[in-house]
Design a protein around this motif. Structure first.
Motif, mmCIF file in Angstrom:
data_model
loop_
_atom_site.group_PDB
_atom_site.id
_atom_site.type_symbol
_atom_site.label_atom_id
_atom_site.label_comp_id
_atom_site.label_asym_id
_atom_site.label_seq_id
_atom_site.Cartn_x
_atom_site.Cartn_y
_atom_site.Cartn_z
ATOM 1 N N UNK A 142 0.850 -1.200 0.000
ATOM 2 C CA UNK A 142 0.000 0.000 0.000
ATOM 3 C C UNK A 142 0.883 1.246 0.000
ATOM 4 N N UNK A 143 1.916 1.262 0.845
ATOM 5 C CA UNK A 143 2.829 2.410 0.898
ATOM 6 C C UNK A 143 3.510 2.627 -0.450
ATOM 7 N N UNK A 144 3.922 1.544 -1.098
ATOM 8 C CA UNK A 144 4.569 1.662 -2.411
ATOM 9 C C UNK A 144 3.584 2.182 -3.460
ATOM 10 N N UNK A 145 2.340 1.750 -3.383
ATOM 11 C CA UNK A 145 1.325 2.178 -4.356
ATOM 12 C C UNK A 145 0.996 3.667 -4.221
ATOM 13 N N UNK A 146 1.227 4.228 -3.055
ATOM 14 C CA UNK A 146 0.953 5.653 -2.839
ATOM 15 C C UNK A 146 1.793 6.542 -3.745
ATOM 16 N N UNK A 197 2.113 3.970 10.335
ATOM 17 C CA UNK A 197 0.972 4.826 10.651
ATOM 18 C C UNK A 197 0.904 6.030 9.711
ATOM 19 N N UNK A 198 2.058 6.576 9.356
ATOM 20 C CA UNK A 198 2.094 7.739 8.475
ATOM 21 C C UNK A 198 1.619 7.365 7.074
ATOM 22 N N UNK A 199 2.116 6.269 6.524
ATOM 23 C CA UNK A 199 1.671 5.854 5.187
ATOM 24 C C UNK A 199 0.206 5.426 5.218
ATOM 25 N N UNK A 200 -0.237 4.821 6.315
ATOM 26 C CA UNK A 200 -1.658 4.456 6.444
ATOM 27 C C UNK A 200 -2.548 5.695 6.388
ATOM 28 N N UNK A 201 -2.123 6.764 7.059
ATOM 29 C CA UNK A 201 -2.910 7.999 7.073
ATOM 30 C C UNK A 201 -3.017 8.594 5.670
ATOM 31 N N UNK A 202 -1.912 8.577 4.929
ATOM 32 C CA UNK A 202 -1.938 9.082 3.556
ATOM 33 C C UNK A 202 -2.849 8.197 2.701
ATOM 34 N N UNK A 203 -2.788 6.888 2.895
ATOM 35 C CA UNK A 203 -3.634 5.962 2.134
ATOM 36 C C UNK A 203 -5.117 6.218 2.403
ATOM 37 N N UNK A 204 -5.469 6.521 3.642
ATOM 38 C CA UNK A 204 -6.861 6.829 3.980
ATOM 39 C C UNK A 204 -7.314 8.074 3.214
#
Length: 128
Positions: free
Chosen positions: A69-73, A86-93
């Motif tokens: 998911x982080x790479x797909x961002x 947590x940081x990449x999760x927040x951006x994904x949301x």
């Protein structure tokens, strides 16, 4: 306070929880505190997106791992170094929210509808 909240979005914290009672209690507290904060500073209620929907929208895979998911961002926000999951999760949301509302382009074509089987063919097979 200079920039009032327009929308507050979060990953659905209690989606399909299969963990210890202690973890569930902690999550309930976090959800309650975040709801209180959003209400106190703008009268907003959170909108939630289930984790699997976020993964599907961002990485085109309902079961994507956090690193995928982080790479797909990268295709949405450029190459970034995230301090933690947590940081990449927040951006994904945030990206998932924008994709859901068609506010940014979705690079993945929608899944085609499943093919319907003809009832006539089944009936013909049954007659044999």
């Amino acid at each position: 306070m200079k920039y009032p909240m327009a929308v507050v979005i979060r990953e659905e914290a209690l989606a399909n929880i299969s963990t210890s009672a202690k973890t569930v209690q902690v999550l309930h507290k976090v959800v309650g505190v975040s709801d209180l904060y959003a209400y106190a500073y703008g009268g907003r209620v959170f909108e939630e997106i289930p984790p699997r929907v976020i993964k599907k929208l961002v990485a085109n895979d309902f079961n994507a791992e956090k690193d995928a998911v982080a790479a797909a961002l990268e295709q949405f926000v450029g190459k970034k170094e995230y301090a933690c999951d947590d940081e990449s999760d927040a951006v994904a949301v945030g990206v998932a929210y924008l994709l859901q509302r068609n506010l940014i382009d979705n690079p993945y074509p929608p899944d085609p509808p499943p093919e319907k089987k003809s009832r006539k063919k089944k009936k013909a097979d049954a007659d044999e």
